[in-house]
Design a protein around this motif. Structure first.
Motif, short mmCIF file in Angstrom:
data_model
loop_
_atom_site.label_atom_id
_atom_site.label_comp_id
_atom_site.label_asym_id
_atom_site.label_seq_id
_atom_site.Cartn_x
_atom_site.Cartn_y
_atom_site.Cartn_z
N THR A 18 0.77 2.92 17.75
CA THR A 18 0.67 3.71 16.52
C THR A 18 1.21 2.93 15.33
O THR A 18 0.62 2.93 14.24
CB THR A 18 1.45 5.03 16.67
OG1 THR A 18 1.00 5.73 17.84
CG2 THR A 18 1.26 5.92 15.45
N TYR A 75 -0.70 1.72 11.97
CA TYR A 75 -0.15 2.09 10.67
C TYR A 75 -0.07 0.88 9.75
O TYR A 75 -0.49 0.93 8.58
CB TYR A 75 1.24 2.71 10.86
CG TYR A 75 1.87 3.27 9.61
CD1 TYR A 75 1.84 4.64 9.35
CD2 TYR A 75 2.54 2.45 8.70
CE1 TYR A 75 2.44 5.18 8.21
CE2 TYR A 75 3.14 2.97 7.57
CZ TYR A 75 3.08 4.33 7.33
OH TYR A 75 3.67 4.84 6.19
N SER A 108 5.12 4.07 1.36
CA SER A 108 4.65 4.21 2.74
C SER A 108 5.26 3.15 3.64
O SER A 108 5.57 3.42 4.81
CB SER A 108 3.11 4.11 2.79
OG SER A 108 2.51 5.17 2.08
N MET A 111 8.06 4.14 6.93
CA MET A 111 7.71 3.97 8.34
C MET A 111 8.93 3.61 9.20
O MET A 111 8.87 3.68 10.43
CB MET A 111 6.61 2.92 8.51
CG MET A 111 7.00 1.50 8.21
SD MET A 111 5.57 0.40 8.42
CE MET A 111 6.31 -1.19 8.05
N LEU A 130 5.99 9.12 12.51
CA LEU A 130 5.10 8.13 11.92
C LEU A 130 3.72 8.71 11.64
O LEU A 130 3.11 8.42 10.60
CB LEU A 130 4.99 6.91 12.84
CG LEU A 130 4.30 5.68 12.26
CD1 LEU A 130 5.06 5.16 11.04
CD2 LEU A 130 4.17 4.58 13.31
N ALA A 184 2.01 8.98 8.04
CA ALA A 184 0.66 8.46 7.81
C ALA A 184 -0.22 9.51 7.11
O ALA A 184 -0.92 9.20 6.15
CB ALA A 184 0.02 8.03 9.13
N LEU A 199 0.69 7.65 3.69
CA LEU A 199 -0.25 6.54 3.78
C LEU A 199 -1.67 6.97 3.41
O LEU A 199 -2.28 6.39 2.50
CB LEU A 199 -0.21 5.94 5.18
CG LEU A 199 -1.14 4.75 5.45
CD1 LEU A 199 -0.89 3.63 4.45
CD2 LEU A 199 -0.96 4.24 6.88
#
Length: 211
Positions: free
Chosen positions: A10, A14, A40, A44, A67, A71, A75
């Protein structure tokens, strides 16, 4: 697939999407979205850093869920401008935040009692507590967005276009997401069998609280 491997997969995805977001925003001259790429990038590491500060052993399921939420919310939502491109994206983020709010409330309740799972007699209080925590987080977030409007004239709550509707809708879908997650807690205490939501805390308990 174990939880640690799942988290690193993941995380890799990302970082790759973040790199694309940087390219996309530079190419299109989106300065505000470009700034959000830095946000972003910083966000994380929030979960691993918090665990390190608290000197807790890692629970990779918590890392991954956090996360995924970052996202969705930062993100995709801000760095890739999904909030502007897709009208439903904001509500998706707030619905998912409701799931995390319930998980946080559940971890907090059981951690304070220092138990792997609550006694059945405490379940009514537990259900009220986790939802109160979730609603409080949602309300505090909307207050933060309102302060952004007052202090910086940054209209994150769409006040000028929707009045109170955006804030009330955000809180509403957060409650709905929380109620869905609450069903997993109810299922745990009715069946006696763990599930994805409750197993995350029980793993946290065994690694960091159990003597």
């Amino acid at each position: 697939m174990n939880a640690k491997k799942g988290y690193y997969i993941t995380l890799t995805a990302y970082v790759a999407i973040l790199a694309y977001a940087v390219y996309y925003n530079i190419a299109n001259g989106y300065s505000q979205a470009m700034f959000m790429c830095f946000v972003s990038a910083a966000l994380m590491v929030v979960a691993p850093l918090a665990f390190k500060i608290m000197k807790w052993k890692p629970v990779y399921e918590i890392y991954t869920l956090t996360l995924v939420f970052i996202a969705i919310a930062s993100l995709f939502g801000s760095s890739l401008r999904f909030y502007k491109l897709y009208i439903f994206w904001d509500k998706l983020a707030h619905t998912f935040s409701g799931v995390l709010g319930i998980l946080f409330g559940y971890i907090l309740f059981c951690s304070l009692k220092k138990v792997a799972f609550a006694d059945k007699k405490d379940v009514p209080l537990l259900l009220i507590f986790v939802n109160a925590v979730n609603i409080s987080i949602a309300a505090l977030w909307e207050q933060y967005e309102y302060l952004c409007l007052l202090i910086a004239d940054y209209d994150a709550i769409n006040h000028y276009s929707s009045g109170v509707h955006d804030s009330m809708g955000d809180i509403g879908v957060c409650i709905i997401g929380g109620l869905i997650a609450t069903l997993f807690i109810i299922q745990r205490y009715r069946s006696g069998k763990g599930n994805f939501i409750t197993n995350i805390y029980e793993k946290f308990y065994n690694l960091n609280i159990k003597k």
